[in-house]
Scaffold this active site. Structure first.
Site, mmCIF file in Angstrom:
data_model
loop_
_atom_site.group_PDB
_atom_site.id
_atom_site.type_symbol
_atom_site.label_atom_id
_atom_site.label_comp_id
_atom_site.label_asym_id
_atom_site.label_seq_id
_atom_site.Cartn_x
_atom_site.Cartn_y
_atom_site.Cartn_z
ATOM 1 N N GLY A 1 0.813 -1.213 0.000
ATOM 2 C CA GLY A 1 0.000 0.000 0.000
ATOM 3 C C GLY A 1 0.845 1.260 0.000
ATOM 4 N N GLY A 2 0.343 2.282 0.654
ATOM 5 C CA GLY A 2 1.028 3.561 0.698
ATOM 6 C C GLY A 2 2.400 3.500 1.316
ATOM 7 N N GLY B 1 21.413 11.227 -31.873
ATOM 8 C CA GLY B 1 20.977 11.878 -30.647
ATOM 9 C C GLY B 1 21.509 11.199 -29.409
ATOM 10 C CB ALA B 2 22.268 7.664 -28.595
#
Length: 532
Positions: free
Chosen positions: A187-188, A422-423
């Site tokens: 959970g949280g 771009g890499a």
């Protein structure tokens, strides 16, 4: 199981009330706090294959260094039988000690008490030790083994988590935060480890998930065990939540100690320096054979890293997730550095969504804690495909770009072989702020590989030729000789030097020594708006 309680003297006692009697009472209370809530509770914890909170703290900290705070804290809740169960510590052991002689704060859930569930008093103790860590400027380690919020205390328990999350964020980038998962975390509660810098897990006893198997089965119809849903290997290999997974608690906590030895106490200090036993000028003859000159031939970048760094000691993080990018900490001439390297042995070392996120997170951590960055580049580009594009490779790839551009620590990039498109730019190129850009004579820096470039640039000529293959091969050779030779980028100032691979260690050591006093200021702003 009957809970241990403090023996009460008979009403008509004539025993004098002295400091010694009070001291005896104190010792008895402390003994109760250490022994746990009931006879057999420790045996039950061991039967689950788990150590107790105090046994874990003993493994983490230097012997005899632990100082506990609020050991006598008890909850004040009532209802649902809580008023009759008020054990000391309230299910969490908090305090500080040392690791390799340096102060570290710690809290450890005690699963023997309320299953380690968090209540109001429990949370207040954690808040206290988190505040102390921030005030003292020292790392914080959480040893997690809890069943979530204490249901009997209702919203007060949930508010306790809110206080933890707020402090996690306040401490982020100020002091190192390490979460060690040694039991369930559902959970949280799982968001606190997610907010920390590193998460370690142990196979067989650690699980993390937002919704458990029962909820998953009810909502989606999927049948899954706790381990298959959120076990150590799942988070180390698939989700990327865990930095590493281990077979036992002792080896896990030993690696946490090793990691702490590589980190500064806070963001105002440099990482600890160790007197090196490895010659800083050692020539790396093996590098001539470890990296093939042929750009499409695979090799293991780990062997390159281990050849360069002090004594081959490399502490890798998230080794099993996004294996096409290798991230970790090492020392060069005794000084800690962060290593980011493409891995040609995994999907040719391409950048994809997972690798971009992994690299961005690591670069940001190193920058926050004054750890210089060395980037080893051998990248053919970003991974193509509909799946990557639709999943947001543009947005996720920009995370790595943003992290590098925003980093003010010393940054050195070294192109080992290919660096395309771009890499190449994203992998800490000179154009995005690397302090020094180096290359080996085997480097190929270009918009794309020669074959692809020739097919685009000379497409019409190749199509119209009587012998298309012969024309294509000739144009590929021309493109390589004119735009992809090893000195093209150096001639244009985009590479500071082309070095002998055997001198890599010595060059990096000297370069980092020169950059050690680097100071850079970012523009005045509240914060940037990085891609998420």
């Amino acid at each position: 199981m009957e809970e241990r309680t403090l023996p009460q003297p008979p009403p008509d006692t004539t025993t004098p009330d002295t400091t010694r009697t009070r001291l005896a009472e104190l010792h008895l209370i402390r003994e109760l706090a250490h022994e746990g809530p009931a006879p057999g509770a420790t045996d039950q914890q061991h039967a689950r294959g788990k150590l107790t909170a105090r046994e874990r703290i003993e493994l983490l900290l230097d012997p005899g260094s632990f100082t506990e705070v609020e050991a006598l804290r008890r909850h004040r809740a009532s209802g649902f039988g809580l008023e009759a169960r008020r054990p000391y510590t309230d299910g969490v052991v908090t305090g500080w000690g040392t690791v390799h002689g340096r102060t570290v704060f710690v809290y450890a859930h005690d699963f023997r008490i309320f299953g380690g569930a968090l209540g109001e008093a429990h949370a207040t103790k954690i808040h206290k030790v988190m505040d102390l860590a921030l005030a003292a400027g020292a790392p914080l380690v959480s040893l997690n083994d809890g069943a979530g919020a204490r249901i009997q205390e209702g919203v007060s328990a949930l508010a306790g988590y809110g206080g933890i999350f707020t402090r996690n964020v306040a401490a982020s980038g100020v002091v190192p935060q390490i979460s060690v998962m040694l039991g369930p975390c559902a959970g949280g509660a799982a968001y606190s480890p997610a907010l920390t810098d590193f998460v370690f897990m142990v196979r067989g006893i650690s699980q993390m998930f937002i919704t458990g198997p029962d909820v998953v089965r009810t909502v989606t119809g999927e049948q899954v065990s706790q381990d298959d849903l959120g076990g150590a290997d799942v988070h180390a290999d698939v989700s990327g939540v865990a930095a590493a997974a281990y077979d036992d608690e002792a080896s896990c906590l030993e690696d946490v100690r090793h990691l702490l030895s590589l980190l500064p106490a806070n963001n105002r200090e440099l990482p600890p320096h160790e007197t090196p036993s490895d010659d800083p000028d050692r020539r790396c003859e093996a590098l001539l054979d470890l990296v093939p000159a042929e750009p499409n031939q695979a090799y293991d970048i780990h062997r390159v890293v281990e050849e360069i760094v002090d004594d081959g000691d490399f502490f890798e993080v998230q080794a099993s997730w996004a294996a096409n990018l290798v991230c970790g900490l090492a020392r060069l001439d005794g000084h800690v550095v962060g290593i980011v390297a493409n891995q040609p042995a995994a999907t040719a070392g391409v950048l994809d969504i997972a690798a971009s996120e992994k690299g961005a997170r690591f670069v940001q951590f190193c920058d926050a804690f004054n750890i210089p960055l060395v980037t080893l580049v051998d990248v053919p580009g970003f991974l193509p495909g509909v799946g990557q594009e639709h999943a947001g490779i543009i947005r996720h790839g920009a995370k790595l770009l943003y992290a590098y551009c925003n980093a003010t620590v010393p940054r050195i990039s070294l192109v080992l072989r290919k660096a395309y498109g771009g890499a190449y730019i994203v992998m800490d190129s000179r154009s995005i702020g690397a302090d020094l850009a180096l290359a080996w004579p085997t480097n190929e820096i270009a918009v794309m590989g020669a074959e692809g470039a020739a097919n685009v640039v000379f497409r019409r000529e190749i199509a119209a030729a009587d012998d298309p293959e012969a024309v294509r091969e000739r144009r590929i050779k021309e493109y390589k000789s004119e735009l992809m030779h090893p000195y093209y980028a150096a001639e244009r100032g985009l590479v500071d030097d082309v070095i002998d691979p055997r001198d890599t260690r010595a060059v990096l050591v000297r370069s980092l020594a020169m950059l050690r006093a680097k100071h850079a200021d970012l523009p005045s702003r509240k914060h940037g708006n990085q891609p998420v």
